[in-house]
Design a protein around this motif. Structure first.
Motif, PDB file in Angstrom:
ATOM      1  N   LYS A 148       8.203  -2.319   2.285  1.00  0.00           N
ATOM      2  CA  LYS A 148       7.549  -1.109   1.803  1.00  0.00           C
ATOM      3  C   LYS A 148       6.148  -1.484   1.316  1.00  0.00           C
ATOM      4  CE  LYS A 148       8.258   2.926  -1.119  1.00  0.00           C
ATOM      5  NZ  LYS A 148       9.140   3.589  -2.108  1.00  0.00           N
ATOM      6  N   PRO A 149       5.075  -0.910   1.909  1.00  0.00           N
ATOM      7  CA  PRO A 149       3.714  -1.358   1.600  1.00  0.00           C
ATOM      8  C   PRO A 149       3.273  -1.067   0.176  1.00  0.00           C
ATOM      9  CG  PRO A 149       3.792  -0.148   3.672  1.00  0.00           C
ATOM     10  CD  PRO A 149       5.091   0.076   2.983  1.00  0.00           C
ATOM     11  N   VAL A 150       3.594   0.093  -0.370  1.00  0.00           N
ATOM     12  CA  VAL A 150       3.103   0.490  -1.681  1.00  0.00           C
ATOM     13  C   VAL A 150       4.266   0.981  -2.534  1.00  0.00           C
ATOM     14  CG1 VAL A 150       1.502   1.970  -2.923  1.00  0.00           C
ATOM     15  CG2 VAL A 150       0.903   1.164  -0.652  1.00  0.00           C
ATOM     16  N   GLN A 151       4.391   0.444  -3.739  1.00  0.00           N
ATOM     17  CA  GLN A 151       5.497   0.819  -4.619  1.00  0.00           C
ATOM     18  C   GLN A 151       5.156   1.996  -5.532  1.00  0.00           C
ATOM     19  OE1 GLN A 151       8.356  -0.647  -4.167  1.00  0.00           O
ATOM     20  NE2 GLN A 151       7.538  -2.076  -2.679  1.00  0.00           N
ATOM     21  N   GLY A 152       3.893   2.170  -5.873  1.00  0.00           N
ATOM     22  CA  GLY A 152       3.550   3.246  -6.800  1.00  0.00           C
ATOM     23  C   GLY A 152       2.051   3.420  -6.906  1.00  0.00           C
ATOM     24  N   LYS A 153       1.608   4.024  -8.002  1.00  0.00           N
ATOM     25  CA  LYS A 153       0.189   4.252  -8.218  1.00  0.00           C
ATOM     26  C   LYS A 153      -0.189   3.936  -9.653  1.00  0.00           C
ATOM     27  CE  LYS A 153      -1.100   7.609  -4.672  1.00  0.00           C
ATOM     28  NZ  LYS A 153      -1.764   8.906  -4.411  1.00  0.00           N
ATOM     29  N   ASN A 154      -1.417   3.495  -9.821  1.00  0.00           N
ATOM     30  CA  ASN A 154      -2.011   3.273 -11.125  1.00  0.00           C
ATOM     31  C   ASN A 154      -3.140   4.281 -11.251  1.00  0.00           C
ATOM     32  OD1 ASN A 154      -3.060   2.368 -13.510  1.00  0.00           O
ATOM     33  ND2 ASN A 154      -3.397   0.259 -12.848  1.00  0.00           N
ATOM     34  N   GLY A 155      -2.836   5.430 -11.856  1.00  0.00           N
ATOM     35  CA  GLY A 155      -3.795   6.535 -11.825  1.00  0.00           C
ATOM     36  C   GLY A 155      -3.819   7.132 -10.432  1.00  0.00           C
ATOM     37  N   THR A 156      -4.984   7.150  -9.817  1.00  0.00           N
ATOM     38  CA  THR A 156      -5.107   7.659  -8.447  1.00  0.00           C
ATOM     39  C   THR A 156      -5.164   6.535  -7.421  1.00  0.00           C
ATOM     40  OG1 THR A 156      -7.530   7.719  -8.660  1.00  0.00           O
ATOM     41  CG2 THR A 156      -6.323   9.723  -9.247  1.00  0.00           C
ATOM     42  N   ILE A 157      -5.033   5.298  -7.862  1.00  0.00           N
ATOM     43  CA  ILE A 157      -5.145   4.136  -6.968  1.00  0.00           C
ATOM     44  C   ILE A 157      -3.759   3.545  -6.738  1.00  0.00           C
ATOM     45  CG2 ILE A 157      -6.210   1.876  -6.647  1.00  0.00           C
ATOM     46  CD1 ILE A 157      -8.415   2.759  -8.575  1.00  0.00           C
ATOM     47  N   ALA A 158      -3.463   3.229  -5.490  1.00  0.00           N
ATOM     48  CA  ALA A 158      -2.165   2.635  -5.161  1.00  0.00           C
ATOM     49  C   ALA A 158      -1.962   1.330  -5.915  1.00  0.00           C
ATOM     50  CB  ALA A 158      -2.069   2.405  -3.657  1.00  0.00           C
ATOM     51  N   ALA A 159      -0.719   1.034  -6.261  1.00  0.00           N
ATOM     52  CA  ALA A 159      -0.384  -0.186  -6.991  1.00  0.00           C
ATOM     53  C   ALA A 159       1.024  -0.620  -6.607  1.00  0.00           C
ATOM     54  CB  ALA A 159      -0.476   0.054  -8.507  1.00  0.00           C
ATOM     55  N   GLY A 160       1.384  -1.833  -7.028  1.00  0.00           N
ATOM     56  CA  GLY A 160       2.716  -2.346  -6.726  1.00  0.00           C
ATOM     57  C   GLY A 160       2.843  -2.838  -5.304  1.00  0.00           C
ATOM     58  N   PHE A 161       1.864  -3.590  -4.838  1.00  0.00           N
ATOM     59  CA  PHE A 161       1.861  -4.074  -3.458  1.00  0.00           C
ATOM     60  C   PHE A 161       2.810  -5.262  -3.286  1.00  0.00           C
ATOM     61  CE2 PHE A 161      -2.233  -2.068  -4.230  1.00  0.00           C
ATOM     62  CZ  PHE A 161      -2.316  -1.193  -3.164  1.00  0.00           C
ATOM     63  N   ALA A 162       3.305  -5.421  -2.067  1.00  0.00           N
ATOM     64  CA  ALA A 162       4.248  -6.508  -1.769  1.00  0.00           C
ATOM     65  C   ALA A 162       3.579  -7.858  -1.961  1.00  0.00           C
ATOM     66  CB  ALA A 162       4.763  -6.369  -0.336  1.00  0.00           C
ATOM     67  N   HIS A 163       4.377  -8.833  -2.426  1.00  0.00           N
ATOM     68  CA  HIS A 163       3.854 -10.173  -2.656  1.00  0.00           C
ATOM     69  C   HIS A 163       3.898 -10.984  -1.365  1.00  0.00           C
ATOM     70  CE1 HIS A 163       3.947 -14.046  -5.344  1.00  0.00           C
ATOM     71  NE2 HIS A 163       2.812 -13.895  -4.678  1.00  0.00           N
ATOM     72  N   ASP A 164       3.086 -10.560  -0.399  1.00  0.00           N
ATOM     73  CA  ASP A 164       2.967 -11.258   0.873  1.00  0.00           C
ATOM     74  C   ASP A 164       1.616 -10.894   1.490  1.00  0.00           C
ATOM     75  OD1 ASP A 164       3.326  -8.655   1.789  1.00  0.00           O
ATOM     76  OD2 ASP A 164       5.392  -8.985   2.440  1.00  0.00           O
ATOM     77  N   GLU A 165       1.368 -11.416   2.687  1.00  0.00           N
ATOM     78  CA  GLU A 165       0.070 -11.174   3.327  1.00  0.00           C
ATOM     79  C   GLU A 165      -0.135  -9.698   3.636  1.00  0.00           C
ATOM     80  OE1 GLU A 165      -2.403 -12.691   7.284  1.00  0.00           O
ATOM     81  OE2 GLU A 165      -0.679 -13.827   6.541  1.00  0.00           O
TER      82      GLU A 165
END
Length: 288
Positions: free
Chosen positions: A102-119
């Motif tokens: 899953k590329p994006v887990q959530g958002k920090n305000g209006t910016i995507a956050a929670g990215f996968a720990h890989d390339e």
């Protein structure tokens, strides 16, 4: 045409007879009866009437045997049941990532956050952060401070806050037709919308990554009296990322022009059309 309209599908209209290969005399529904005559003394006596019941039973037994053999071979030697359990998971891969991560887990305000720990996660983070760093909001002092804290590593926040304030000073804001708060004059709309075209990782480890993001975008002020009309641009942003606080964060970034394609001779839209497009078309969360 319904199935009952064709021979062999069992249409039994009133007064009709189904085609039955095992019925009497070719389906004419006529029978022959051998009557015992009193003078019959050939030793055989009366012959029993032959029916199709025994033949039907034999055919039924054969069919059952074939079905049983087919059922026994159907499992392909796998009787553990694992295949049936794995099928639902196999179909659950995400449409945006061949890896299923899953590329994006959530958002920090209006910016995507929670990215996968890989390339893949590093590339997704870089694409989203490039959009934020060249947005119209980055020119608004109050919003800019929030963006810096959301996407940069903690130890760089104070330094970059000061550098951004210096870069986007009053002289710069006047040049693009904005006030001290980074807002356009009444009747004008400032446009800064970026769209990543692709990403490329130039280095990667579990703790850091360097990603190039090829972008295009529209920038300028839309309005009848604008001295900074909206135009398009092509550029590449390079972002040095670090894995910090369970997410990818920016340590530093740089930008260069191009690669840019040949411009077309398409007629430019007027200011009203550009303003309407910016108001009606929302942005995206970008993920690889």
């Amino acid at each position: 045409m319904s199935q009952g309209d064709e021979r062999g599908y069992g249409g039994n209209e009133p007064g009709s007879h189904p085609d039955d290969a095992y019925s009497t005399l070719g389906g004419t529904r006529q029978t022959r009866t051998r009557m015992h005559r009193s003078g019959d003394d050939d030793g055989y006596g009366r012959r029993p009437a032959r029916t199709s019941r025994s033949l039907v039973m034999v055919v039924g037994v054969v069919v059952l045997l074939i079905a049983a053999i087919a059922f026994a071979n159907q499992g392909g030697g796998d009787t553990s049941g694992d295949s049936a359990e794995k099928k639902p998971n196999t179909a659950g891969a995400g449409p945006t990532a061949a890896t299923g991560t899953k590329p994006v887990q959530g958002k920090n305000g209006t910016i995507a956050a929670g990215f996968a720990h890989d390339e893949q996660g590093a590339q997704s983070a870089a694409a989203n952060y490039a959009v934020a760093l060249v947005s119209a909001e980055i020119l608004q002092p109050e919003r800019r401070s929030e963006i810096v804290r959301q996407i940069f590593v903690a130890e760089r926040v104070d330094e970059l806050d000061a550098r951004f304030d210096q870069a986007y000073d009053k002289a710069f804001l006047d040049k693009v037709g904005l006030d001290d708060e980074g807002r356009a004059a009444p009747g004008m709309t400032y446009v800064s919308r970026t769209a990543p075209v692709g990403t490329k990782t130039t280095s990667y480890s579990d703790t850091s990554a360097t990603v190039e993001v090829w972008c295009t975008g529209v920038f300028g002020t839309a309005g009848v009296s604008s001295t900074n009309p909206v135009s398009n641009d092509w550029f590449t942003m390079t972002l040095a990322l670090q894995w910090a606080n369970d997410d990818w964060k920016v340590d530093s970034f740089s930008q260069k022009d191009g690669p840019a394609p040949v411009n077309t001779d398409r007629t430019a839209s007027n200011a009203d059309e550009i303003t309407k497009a910016v108001e009606e078309f929302g942005g995206f969360t970008y993920a690889r």
